[in-house]
Structures are given as C-alpha cells and as structure tokens.
Design a protein around this motif. Structure first.
Motif, mmCIF file in Angstrom:
data_model
loop_
_atom_site.group_PDB
_atom_site.id
_atom_site.type_symbol
_atom_site.label_atom_id
_atom_site.label_comp_id
_atom_site.label_asym_id
_atom_site.label_seq_id
_atom_site.Cartn_x
_atom_site.Cartn_y
_atom_site.Cartn_z
ATOM 1 N N LYS A 3 0.883 -1.241 -0.037
ATOM 2 C CA LYS A 3 -0.078 -0.025 -0.070
ATOM 3 C C LYS A 3 0.881 1.360 -0.084
ATOM 4 C CE LYS A 3 -3.860 2.369 2.733
ATOM 5 N NZ LYS A 3 -4.682 2.447 3.842
ATOM 6 N N MET A 4 0.424 2.215 -0.843
ATOM 7 C CA MET A 4 1.216 3.272 -1.093
ATOM 8 C C MET A 4 1.197 4.274 0.299
ATOM 9 S SD MET A 4 2.827 3.534 -4.003
ATOM 10 C CE MET A 4 2.745 2.909 -5.418
ATOM 11 N N THR A 5 2.417 4.691 0.617
ATOM 12 C CA THR A 5 2.572 5.863 1.565
ATOM 13 C C THR A 5 2.943 7.174 1.171
ATOM 14 O OG1 THR A 5 3.960 6.294 3.519
ATOM 15 C CG2 THR A 5 5.072 5.327 1.816
ATOM 16 N N ASP A 6 2.449 8.157 1.836
ATOM 17 C CA ASP A 6 2.595 9.545 1.514
ATOM 18 C C ASP A 6 3.836 10.074 2.034
ATOM 19 O OD1 ASP A 6 0.239 9.751 0.174
ATOM 20 O OD2 ASP A 6 -0.910 10.542 1.802
ATOM 21 N N ASN A 100 5.368 6.634 -2.991
ATOM 22 C CA ASN A 100 4.791 7.063 -4.155
ATOM 23 C C ASN A 100 5.422 8.392 -4.470
ATOM 24 O OD1 ASN A 100 3.471 8.565 -2.338
ATOM 25 N ND2 ASN A 100 1.279 8.009 -3.053
ATOM 26 N N ARG A 101 6.298 9.001 -3.663
ATOM 27 C CA ARG A 101 7.169 10.289 -3.754
ATOM 28 C C ARG A 101 8.412 10.261 -3.598
ATOM 29 N NH1 ARG A 101 5.684 14.678 -0.641
ATOM 30 N NH2 ARG A 101 5.186 13.468 1.031
ATOM 31 N N ASP A 121 7.103 9.225 -15.486
ATOM 32 C CA ASP A 121 6.432 8.455 -16.575
ATOM 33 C C ASP A 121 6.869 6.848 -16.448
ATOM 34 O OD1 ASP A 121 5.279 10.540 -17.653
ATOM 35 O OD2 ASP A 121 6.994 11.168 -18.739
ATOM 36 N N THR A 122 8.208 6.418 -16.457
ATOM 37 C CA THR A 122 8.561 4.957 -16.519
ATOM 38 C C THR A 122 8.341 4.238 -15.285
ATOM 39 O OG1 THR A 122 10.572 5.511 -15.688
ATOM 40 C CG2 THR A 122 10.214 5.793 -18.226
ATOM 41 N N LEU A 123 8.141 5.115 -13.968
ATOM 42 C CA LEU A 123 7.959 4.191 -12.686
ATOM 43 C C LEU A 123 6.419 4.635 -11.900
ATOM 44 C CD1 LEU A 123 11.331 4.551 -11.157
ATOM 45 C CD2 LEU A 123 10.728 2.501 -12.468
ATOM 46 N N GLY A 124 6.031 5.719 -12.414
ATOM 47 C CA GLY A 124 4.692 6.117 -12.027
ATOM 48 C C GLY A 124 5.109 6.823 -10.420
ATOM 49 N N ILE A 125 6.106 7.281 -10.183
ATOM 50 C CA ILE A 125 6.482 8.006 -9.006
ATOM 51 C C ILE A 125 6.674 9.396 -9.131
ATOM 52 C CG2 ILE A 125 8.939 7.644 -9.141
ATOM 53 C CD1 ILE A 125 8.779 7.044 -6.127
ATOM 54 N N GLY A 126 6.022 10.414 -8.090
ATOM 55 C CA GLY A 126 6.007 11.519 -7.900
ATOM 56 C C GLY A 126 7.721 11.922 -7.710
#
Length: 381
Positions: A3-6, A100-101, A121-126
C-alpha cells in the motif's frame, strides 16, 4: 506492491554527502536511500581510488545519518543482483515499501538528470528535484549572465561572484585594487626547496573493506590503491584543510604553477574531491581562506589565487556545463579523432613530464592544474 505511503523517500547520490543537503533539509523525518551501483561505478573506467573514496565516504555518511536518527536503506554493491542502476533501486523501494513520492537534490550530471526526470512516466512515482544550494550560482543566474555575450570569460563571471558573496571586496572594489593576482603566482621553486609534509589518513576498517572489494572487482581499472589516503569523512576533510591553511596557504600563490619531480602535491589544497562529494562546503572554505588574509597569516596573491579556483573556475565550469548540455558532451572543436596512445594511461614513456604527471595520477589519483593543462592536456591536443 505494498500500500502506498505519502511519506517521501529521499535519494542521496554519491556526491551529495552533506548534512545540510537541500533534500535532507526539506524533509527532516523522511527515510533515505543510498546505493552503490554497478552502472555508476563502471560507466567510465574510474580510478580505483575514486571508487574507494566514494563508496567509503558513502558508508561513513550513511552511518552518520543513522546516528542522527534517520532511517537509511543502504544497498551495497552487487548485494541485489537485479539492481544495477538508480532506476532499479527506486523501483525496488516502491515495490517493497510502497513509496509514491521521491525527493532528491539535483544530480550534478546531465545523464543522471535525464534518468531521474523519466521516473514519473516510467515508474509512476512523483519526483521533486531541489536545487543544489551548495553551489553559489544557480543555473538561472549563470544563464542570465551569459545571455547575449559573444564570449563567456571566467574572469568576468568571477568578478560577479565576488560582488555577490562579498569575498575579498572593499565596498564595490576588489581588495588590493585588482581582481586577479595570477601574474604573481608563477614563481619557480628554489633549488633544493622542500615542501611541507601533508596530513593524510590511514584507511580505517570501513575503507580497508572497500579497498579489498575494489581490488577484487575493479583491479583492472587505472591506478593503484597502495597510497590511498583521502579524507572519507567531513571531520577528516576539515582536519586536512586546517592543516593546509597553517602550513601551505602562505606559499600557495607563489608556487601555484610550479612542478617538481616526486612532489605530487606541492602547496595545493587537495580539497577538490572533498568539495565535490560534499565533505566540505565551498563558501565556508573560501571564507576560511579569506580570514587568513585579514588576520595577516597569508598574502593576498595566495588567498585570491585559491578563492578564484572555487568561486571562479568551479562555478563557471558548472554553469557552462548545464548551459551547453547535451550538445556540449559531443563537441569536438578541433575535429580530432585519433586515439590516445597506451602510455597516456600507463605513464610508460621517455617523456619525463608525461611520465611524472601520469605516474602521480596513477599513484595518488591526483594531478594539479598545471600537470593537467600544460602537460597531459597539451599532449592530447
């Protein structure tokens, strides 16, 4: 994937070993990722001592971060067979911990900036890229200064940096009435002249472990490890610099352009590597040198000559690099295409100056500016 963490993940590169790094300051509680990577160690055939220095300094810095309370994920070389690049390492952290960041201070190389900028774009991470505030001129400041000029001259940029920082200034005018004392810095060493001993450091356990690893994996790279003695921590770098201030700075200016067989370092500061990987702060170094002039401990030609290398040349070349890339990397003004001879790397030649300069580089991973410009550089032309 978890699960993504901020919470952002801070990526620290091998030349960003500074506790006041902009990314660390922006997120005081964020975890850190550092990685020793095959792609970074082998994209060119780095000197064995360079790889040793960076990996050892990284390991020391990661420990310092952990002791300050940071959570650090440190990936040692080849411990994860599928992780060869920063892209691989970031992807692994996303999959393992759900980040995710990503937060990082801007890379110092175009190729790395291109890789980092692709991750959204390639990994979908901010990805948030912060300026490297350890440098004294921003990219925009240099671009604004260069705009409309037919020629870009370091000397005039250097004067702007003197005005900006106030270093060696008397109001709006340069201390001593002139900007540059290079003409005073070309004396020959007197016959029989002995230079002072330098402060070096015996490899500690961490460095010895890295040296063994480098000898195993990079033993066919240029250079030897026998004389490795570079600072691998900020404390060591500061101690070496303080020793130089006391014993070398007063005569640095006079003999800045001199060469002597079997005297690799002469009066030079040896701070370049420590500055470039973040163990020393350039403005603090310049202010410490300036203070020696104001206290009467060093002449103006020595102090100005040293500060010009950092405030002038270091900042100017960095600005020019980012202004001209990516085409700058492929430029070939003289249209030269011949390969350099083998002795350019081995030093096995009867040309005495080439043999001495290349030999010192192989032994110490160091050559001062006259050796690089007037000897090996001129031969390459």
């Amino acid at each position: 994937m978890k699960k993504m963490t901020d919470k952002p993940l801070i990526l620290i590169l091998g030349d960003q070993l500074s506790p006041d790094l902009s990314s660390l300051a922006a997120a005081p509680d964020a975890p850190v990722l550092m990685a020793e990577l095959p792609d970074e160690a082998s994209y060119v055939r780095h000197h064995q001592q360079k790889i040793t220095l960076i990996f050892s300094a990284m390991r020391h810095f990661s420990k310092a971060l952990e002791q300050s309370g940071r959570a650090v994920t440190y990936l040692r070389y080849a411990t994860e067979p599928t992780i060869n690049s920063f892209t691989d390492a970031v992807k692994m952290m996303m999959q393992r911990d759900g980040y995710n960041r990503l937060l990082l201070t801007e890379p110092a190389e175009w190729r790395l900036m291109q890789e980092v900028e692709s991750w959204a774009d390639t990994l979908g991470i901010g990805v948030e890229i912060l300026p490297d505030t350890r440098f004294l001129a921003t990219h925009q400041e240099f671009a604004d200064w260069a705009d409309g000029k037919k020629q870009l001259r370091m000397e005039f940029f250097y004067r702007e940096m003197r005005r900006k920082t106030g270093l060696l200034m008397d109001g709006d005018e340069p201390l001593g009435g002139q900007w540059n004392y290079d003409a005073d810095n070309r004396k020959k060493l007197p016959k029989g002249h002995t230079t002072p001993p330098r402060l070096h450091f015996a490899p500690d356990d961490v460095t010895q472990e890295v040296m063994q690893f480098v000898a195993q994996h990079f033993g066919n790279h240029i250079g030897t490890l026998d004389n490795f003695a570079w600072p691998v921590t900020a404390a060591q770098a500061e101690a070496q610099f303080a020793h130089w201030l006391d014993f070398c700075l007063p005569q640095f200016g006079d003999y800045q352009d001199a060469m002597k067989t079997d005297a690799a370092f002469l009066y030079h500061g040896l701070v370049g590597a420590s500055l470039n990987i973040g163990l020393l702060n350039p403005l603090e170094v310049c202010r410490a040198v300036e203070a020696r002039y104001h206290s009467g401990q060093a002449p103006l030609n020595a102090v100005e000559g040293f500060i010009r290398q950092i405030l002038g040349w270091r900042e100017f070349i960095r600005g020019l690099y980012w202004l001209k890339m990516p085409g700058y990397g492929d430029s070939n003004y003289f249209d030269h295409h011949r390969a350099l001879p083998d002795f350019y790397y081995s030093g096995d030649t009867d040309m005495a100056c080439m043999h001495a300069a290349i030999g010192a580089t192989r032994e110490h991973a160091y050559a001062h500016h006259i050796q690089r410009l007037m000897v090996t550089g001129n031969f390459a032309l």
